[in-house]
Design an enzyme around this catalytic site. Structure first.
Site, short mmCIF file in Angstrom:
data_model
loop_
_atom_site.label_atom_id
_atom_site.label_comp_id
_atom_site.label_asym_id
_atom_site.label_seq_id
_atom_site.Cartn_x
_atom_site.Cartn_y
_atom_site.Cartn_z
N GLY A 235 0.82 -1.20 0.00
CA GLY A 235 0.00 0.00 0.00
C GLY A 235 0.85 1.25 0.00
N ASP A 236 2.09 1.11 -0.43
CA ASP A 236 2.97 2.29 -0.45
C ASP A 236 4.01 2.12 -1.55
OD1 ASP A 236 4.48 4.66 0.50
OD2 ASP A 236 3.15 4.48 2.21
#
Ligand SMILES: *[C@@H]1O[C@H](CO)[C@@H](O)[C@H](O)[C@H]1NC(C)=O
Ligand SMILES: *[C@@H]1O[C@H](CO)[C@@H](O)[C@H](O)[C@H]1NC(C)=O
Ligand SMILES: *[C@@H]1O[C@H](CO)[C@@H](O)[C@H](O)[C@H]1NC(C)=O
Ligand SMILES: *[C@@H]1O[C@H](CO)[C@@H](O)[C@H](O)[C@H]1NC(C)=O
Ligand SMILES: *[C@@H]1O[C@H](CO)[C@@H](O)[C@H](O)[C@H]1NC(C)=O
Ligand SMILES: *[C@@H]1O[C@H](CO)[C@@H](O)[C@H](O)[C@H]1NC(C)=O
Ligand SMILES: *[C@@H]1O[C@H](CO)[C@@H](O)[C@H](O)[C@H]1NC(C)=O
Ligand SMILES: *[C@@H]1O[C@H](CO)[C@@H](O)[C@H](O)[C@H]1NC(C)=O
Ligand SMILES: *[C@@H]1O[C@H](CO)[C@@H](O)[C@H](O)[C@H]1NC(C)=O
Ligand SMILES: *[C@@H]1O[C@H](CO)[C@@H](O)[C@H](O)[C@H]1NC(C)=O
Length: 430
Positions: A235-236
């Site tokens: 998620g990054d």
């Protein structure tokens, strides 16, 4: 000439003889451990094996789940580790958040580590079965309703620190609470066959990105690092190349969801230069996944520096740092519905009245890109008006934007850009 040859040959003889006379036969040093099971703690037996066989020996961690409850450093020299099993980090959040229970060896943003590997000339082979289970779900659920901040103590799963000549092979990291990997202050490290997967499975958070900061790797103060054959779901940042990363070889990277591949952020520390030099990246795929699982697939490759003004102090604030990013090639890239294929900005953490960044980007080459963007802003390169960017080169760059909309190419303060098949909307202020 003749006497020189004689001299060399007599030296060779001398060394040959002395090496022979010092070589004494000894049984190979091998330590083997298997998980205790039944809720027992495996940390001490794993550390005992590494302490006994981690220098000039082989350590075998057998298949199964090792229950790791305390911070660990492996100091390896001329050593081989077969990690068939999984190091499962006990999810006692309050324990790990206590700063005395992790290491703070990664200087940037004072990030925490629960597992540090250091030393020279070693291999860790996890055989595609072993690695780390970060048991991240309780962490993600806990932090879903709390403020997350850099340096708050959420631990990096796997930290390579002050290592020279190392190979990490076929290693899986599942459910990292924070970054999967960091390589810092190291030289000659090869990662070949790395898997990282941060996927929320709590239906309460479906459709939200509750796994921010689960970066695949952050490289920092390291040279001659190879990242080969990576598969990252996060998620990054899939990869984040931070200050003083030089001579990087990157091949065959698949990123599922997240923010894309980052150069940065850079320039957070006003008293230190962040230099990124000679990066050769090839065969990259950025794939959007089911939005209920991970809503973001933000960038292809992006570059970011802080502004020229200091706003607060690290780990959370900062800015004003100098440096440069130079001689970067990103080649053979396939994009699947990313928001922004190429983005460069120099206003990270800043305010509109800030002084422009002094950090310069130059000699960036993007070759053989294909695939799709969800927006029509295909290229958005916005360099600092104080220093500009130079030498931006595109070759075989074919990204399709939203159908029916004219693609937009934005470049601000770029001195020379070549190879786009439409003019870039350059507004040069310098
Ligand atoms: C790991 O060990 C800790 C400490 O002994 C224990 O509390 C925990 O239940 C164990 N975890 C597992 C999965 O066995
Ligand atoms: C590196 O370690 C291996 C054992 O894993 C050993 O055989 C080799 O001699 C070492 N190389 C150097 C240069 O020390
Ligand atoms: C943090 O851990 C140390 C060492 O175990 C302990 O002395 C201290 O009380 C802990 N602090 C908190 C806030 O729990
Ligand atoms: C990542 O983990 C999720 C949840 O376990 C799984 O559904 C998904 O297939 C995994 N992704 C990859 C690329 O292995
Ligand atoms: C690329 O890496 C993946 C693992 O992420 C591997 O399965 C695949 O074989 C690699 N492809 C090539 C061409 O080496
Ligand atoms: C730069 O500043 C940081 C604090 O922001 C400090 O920790 C670090 O030691 C300083 N580095 C140098 C080279 O002075
Ligand atoms: C990067 O290296 C330069 C010297 O080449 C040094 O001055 C600078 O402080 C280093 N920056 C960091 C973040 O370590
Ligand atoms: C640019 O980097 C590549 C490696 O990525 C290297 O082979 C090449 O020599 C570098 N070019 C210059 C001018 O340093
Ligand atoms: C261009 O990149 C694609 C992958 O996106 C690859 O299949 C193809 O072989 C590359 N072309 C060249 C000429 O390298
Ligand atoms: C270029 O910028 C001008 C002024 O901002 C704008 O009117 C124009 O639409 C832009 N053209 C493209 C192709 O983005």
């Amino acid at each position: 000439m003749k006497s020189l040859l004689l001299l060399i040959s007599s030296f060779a003889t001398l060394f040959g003889v002395s090496a022979l006379s010092e070589a004494k036969p000894h049984a190979p040093l091998v330590c083997s451990v298997r998980p205790k099971g039944h809720g027992a703690d495996d940390t001490d037996q794993v550390l005992a094996a590494i302490n006994k066989c981690g220098h000039s020996g082989t350590t075998i961690l057998e298949a199964g789940t090792f229950n790791i409850t305390k911070k660990m450093t492996w100091d390896l020299a001329d050593s081989h580790v077969d990690l068939h099993g999984v190091l499962s980090f006990n999810p006692d959040i309050q324990f790990w958040l206590n700063s005395s229970n992790t290491y703070r060896v990664v200087f940037i943003q004072s990030q925490a580590s629960w597992f540090v590997v250091t030393g020279k000339n070693f291999t860790i082979d996890a055989h595609n079965t072993g690695g780390i289970n970060g048991n991240g779900q309780p962490w993600w659920s806990f932090f879903a309703t709390r403020t997350r901040a850099d340096g708050d103590g959420r631990p990096i799963s796997f930290t390579i620190w002050r290592a020279t000549t190392a190979l990490i092979k076929n290693f899986r990291i599942t459910s990292p609470p924070f970054w999967c990997n960091t390589v810092a202050e190291s030289r000659g490290v090869v990662y070949d066959g790395m898997y990282c997967n941060a996927t929320n499975t709590d239906p309460q958070f479906a459709g939200q990105n509750v796994v921010p900061n689960t970066d695949g790797i952050n490289t920092y103060r390291s040279s001659d690092v190879s990242l080969l054959n990576w598969d990252v779901t996060c998620g990054d940042d899939c990869l984040a190349i931070k200050g003083n990363s030089t001579e990087l070889t990157i091949r065959n990277i698949t990123c599922h969801g997240g923010n894309g591949i980052a150069f940065g952020s850079l320039g957070q520390y006003a008293n230190m230069s962040d230099n990124v030099l000679n990066v050769d990246m090839q065969d990259v795929r950025m794939m959007r996944i089911d939005s209920k699982v991970q809503p973001n697939m933000n960038n292809g490759v992006y570059f970011k520096s802080w502004t020229g003004t200091v706003n607060g102090s690290p780990p959370t604030g900062g800015g004003g740092g100098p440096g440069f990013v130079n001689n970067i090639t990103v080649k053979n890239v396939l994009l699947d519905r990313v928001n922004a294929p190429i983005h460069l900005y120099q206003t990270n953490g800043g305010h509109s009245a800030d002084a422009p960044s002094q950090l310069t980007f130059g000699d960036l080459k993007f070759a053989n890109w294909s695939g799709t963007s969800l927006t029509n802003k295909i290229v958005d390169i916005e360099c600092s008006p104080a220093v500009g960017c130079s030498g931006i080169l595109f070759e075989d760059f074919n990204i399709d934007g939203l159908s029916g909309q004219t693609p937009r190419f934005i470049c601000k303060n770029v001195q020379d850009l070549t190879g786009l098949d439409a003019p870039c909307n350059a507004t040069s202020l310098i």
